[in-house]
Design a protein around this motif. Structure first.
Motif, mmCIF file in Angstrom:
data_model
loop_
_atom_site.group_PDB
_atom_site.id
_atom_site.type_symbol
_atom_site.label_atom_id
_atom_site.label_comp_id
_atom_site.label_asym_id
_atom_site.label_seq_id
_atom_site.Cartn_x
_atom_site.Cartn_y
_atom_site.Cartn_z
ATOM 1 N N ALA A 1 -3.229 -4.314 -6.923
ATOM 2 C CA ALA A 1 -3.502 -3.320 -7.782
ATOM 3 C C ALA A 1 -2.919 -3.952 -9.177
ATOM 4 C CB ALA A 1 -3.264 -1.946 -7.554
ATOM 5 N N ARG B 1 -2.319 -1.453 -12.014
ATOM 6 C CA ARG B 1 -1.435 -0.272 -11.904
ATOM 7 C C ARG B 1 0.107 -0.964 -12.220
ATOM 8 N NH1 ARG B 1 -2.190 4.082 -7.370
ATOM 9 N NH2 ARG B 1 -1.006 4.929 -8.900
ATOM 10 N N MET C 1 1.787 -5.711 -4.308
ATOM 11 C CA MET C 1 1.268 -4.722 -5.218
ATOM 12 C C MET C 1 0.678 -5.234 -6.398
ATOM 13 S SD MET C 1 4.363 -1.615 -4.990
ATOM 14 C CE MET C 1 3.296 -0.585 -5.883
ATOM 15 N N ASP D 1 0.898 7.328 -6.414
ATOM 16 C CA ASP D 1 -0.081 8.641 -6.459
ATOM 17 C C ASP D 1 0.625 9.681 -6.308
ATOM 18 O OD1 ASP D 1 -1.974 6.581 -6.489
ATOM 19 O OD2 ASP D 1 -2.622 6.515 -4.278
ATOM 20 N N GLU E 1 0.793 -1.329 -0.109
ATOM 21 C CA GLU E 1 -0.020 -0.138 0.016
ATOM 22 C C GLU E 1 0.818 1.118 -0.070
ATOM 23 O OE1 GLU E 1 -3.011 0.302 -0.526
ATOM 24 O OE2 GLU E 1 -4.083 -1.636 0.362
ATOM 25 N N LEU F 1 1.900 2.070 -3.472
ATOM 26 C CA LEU F 1 1.086 2.483 -4.200
ATOM 27 C C LEU F 1 0.965 3.922 -3.856
ATOM 28 C CD1 LEU F 1 -1.582 -0.521 -3.930
ATOM 29 C CD2 LEU F 1 -0.371 0.029 -5.929
ATOM 30 N N ARG F 2 0.905 4.429 -2.648
ATOM 31 C CA ARG F 2 0.654 5.753 -2.368
ATOM 32 C C ARG F 2 1.998 6.734 -2.906
ATOM 33 N NH1 ARG F 2 -2.736 3.249 -0.896
ATOM 34 N NH2 ARG F 2 -3.200 3.991 -3.068
#
Length: 282
Positions: free
Chosen positions: A114, A117, A110, A88, A81, A84-85
């Motif tokens: 997701a 992504r 990951m 972002d 996570e 992923l941030r």
């Protein structure tokens, strides 16, 4: 000119430190190994930048400039996570995602959390399984010594050739110096994450992105058998790529060979990748 930015992004209760460049090309997100930090990818970052590929790397919880936040207990799904941030924060929708050793544990998760992504997966000296009972016993004893009050220098000097390998005492000494300047006890929550990790072997078939599985020839941690199991389980992998003369830290000791493999992977994934967009403050 190749420049870099070193901001933070908030994930859960943790401020995650990461570094990105200003290369306006496809992005590779890399996660470092245990007791390392994002700087381990600096040589690879430079090579990829000359090939118009942007590298983003972040410090895992309890490593480098990243702390633990309010709750020190976490797992590799939390690190996934965090990754992923970071994407972002730099405005990247899809990237080649990868990592070395524990960084590979985060990268695999990951891809499971997701998949839309993750355009490609770069797995460097890593595996998909949980610790065996023998592994747990070894780690419990090792981290008991590392986080204890005994002499750290002999332990660090013994660890470096095993963790890094590659007959590169210059690199071993550099990391030993880093380890000796850090508060040794703070690594304990990250060690628990390592020891208690779950297996994702039975979920590898869900990951369909093109995958690079690469290991050092003399890596006694991510063995040939473990990496073959990883490559066999991933539909997008084409066997295991071996770096001759390297150990567990081939990304550190043999950056040219690892970078060449990453460039091939990025080239294969290029239609699905885009340059990061400009984000205020980065």
């Amino acid at each position: 000119m190749y420049l870099s930015s070193m901001p933070y992004v908030h994930s859960d209760s943790v401020n995650i430190h990461f570094r990105t460049g200003t290369v306006r090309g496809p992005t590779v997100l890399l996660a470092h190994g245990f007791l390392m930090d994002e700087s381990m990818f600096d040589p690879i970052r430079t090579i990829l930048a000359h090939n118009d590929i942007n590298v983003i790397a972040w410090d895992a919880r309890g490593h480098g400039r990243t702390g633990y936040g309010r709750e020190p207990r976490f797992d590799y799904w939390d690190l996934a996570e965090d990754g992923l941030r970071v994407l972002d924060a730099v405005g990247v929708e899809r990237a080649v995602v990868g990592g070395m050793s524990q960084g590979g544990y985060a990268a695999l998760r990951m891809a499971l959390l997701a998949p839309e992504r993750v355009a490609g997966l770069a797995l460097l000296d890593t595996e998909a399984g949980a610790c065996t009972r023998a592994d747990e016993t070894y780690y419990e004893e090792f981290f008991g010594e590392w986080c204890g009050a005994g002499e750290l220098v002999p332990l660090a000097e013994k660890l470096a050739p095993q963790l890094i390998g590659g007959d590169r005492p210059d690199i071993w000494r550099w990391w030993i110096t880093r380890w000796l300047t850090h508060d040794r006890a703070t690594i304990h929550p990250a060690a628990r994450c390592l020891i208690d990790r779950d297996s994702v072997l039975d979920r590898l078939g869900e990951i369909t992105a093109p995958a690079l599985v690469l290991r050092g020839e003399h890596d006694h941690s991510s063995t040939a058998e473990k990496c073959a199991q990883l490559a066999t389980g991933l539909p997008g992998a084409r066997g295991v790529r071996t770096v001759a003369g390297a150990g567990h830290g081939c990304a550190l000791t043999h950056p040219e060979q690892v970078a060449a493999a990453l460039i091939e992977l990025v080239t294969a994934c290029t239609p699905d990748l885009a340059a990061p967009v400009a984000v205020a403050g980065i």
